[in-house]
Design a protein around this motif. Structure first.
Motif, short mmCIF file in Angstrom:
data_model
loop_
_atom_site.label_atom_id
_atom_site.label_comp_id
_atom_site.label_asym_id
_atom_site.label_seq_id
_atom_site.Cartn_x
_atom_site.Cartn_y
_atom_site.Cartn_z
N ARG A 1 25.50 29.18 69.38
CA ARG A 1 26.87 29.03 68.38
C ARG A 1 27.30 30.45 67.53
N SER A 2 26.34 31.22 67.64
CA SER A 2 26.26 31.92 66.65
C SER A 2 27.22 33.41 67.47
N ALA B 1 27.83 33.52 59.48
CA ALA B 1 27.45 32.44 58.80
C ALA B 1 27.55 30.61 59.06
N SER B 2 28.43 30.57 60.25
CA SER B 2 28.53 29.42 60.32
C SER B 2 28.29 29.37 62.11
N SER C 1 32.88 27.38 65.94
CA SER C 1 33.92 25.58 65.53
C SER C 1 33.58 25.00 67.02
N ARG D 1 25.79 19.15 68.68
CA ARG D 1 25.81 20.10 67.76
C ARG D 1 24.26 20.44 67.54
#
Length: 101
Positions: free
Chosen positions: A82-83, A34-35, A38, A59
């Motif tokens: 990121r994923s 989902a996010s 980090s 980002r």
């Protein structure tokens, strides 16, 4: 009656298709986190590749873009998806010492 059964069969077969296509943002069909990772996780990955000083993190376009320095004062750039945390770009400037490092 046969036309009603045929119509229901078509709806039953077609209905799951949009749902299945919308579950992930990659071509493998597996759902993406989902996010994503980090900033701290991205920095840890960059440090594993030799970045000792982080000068900038951004980002952008589904990835973390990090710029910094190596222990021997070379400029290093690392882009991390990121994923997944996968490194998509790793560049070290071996030509010269960077004055900012």
């Amino acid at each position: 009656m046969k036309s009603l059964i045929a119509a229901l069969a078509i709806v039953a077969v077609a209905a799951p298709v949009p749902f299945a296509l919308a579950q992930g943002d990659n071509l493998s069909g597996s759902p993406a986190p989902a996010s994503g990772i980090s900033r701290e996780e991205a920095i840890a990955i960059a440090r594993d590749k030799g970045m000792t000083r982080v000068r900038e993190t951004e980002r952008d376009d589904g990835k973390w873009e990090l710029e910094g320095c190596t222990a021997d004062r070379k400029e290093i750039e690392v882009d991390i998806r990121r994923s997944t945390g996968e490194i998509v770009k790793l560049e070290v400037d071996f030509d010269r010492d960077d004055d900012d490092c």
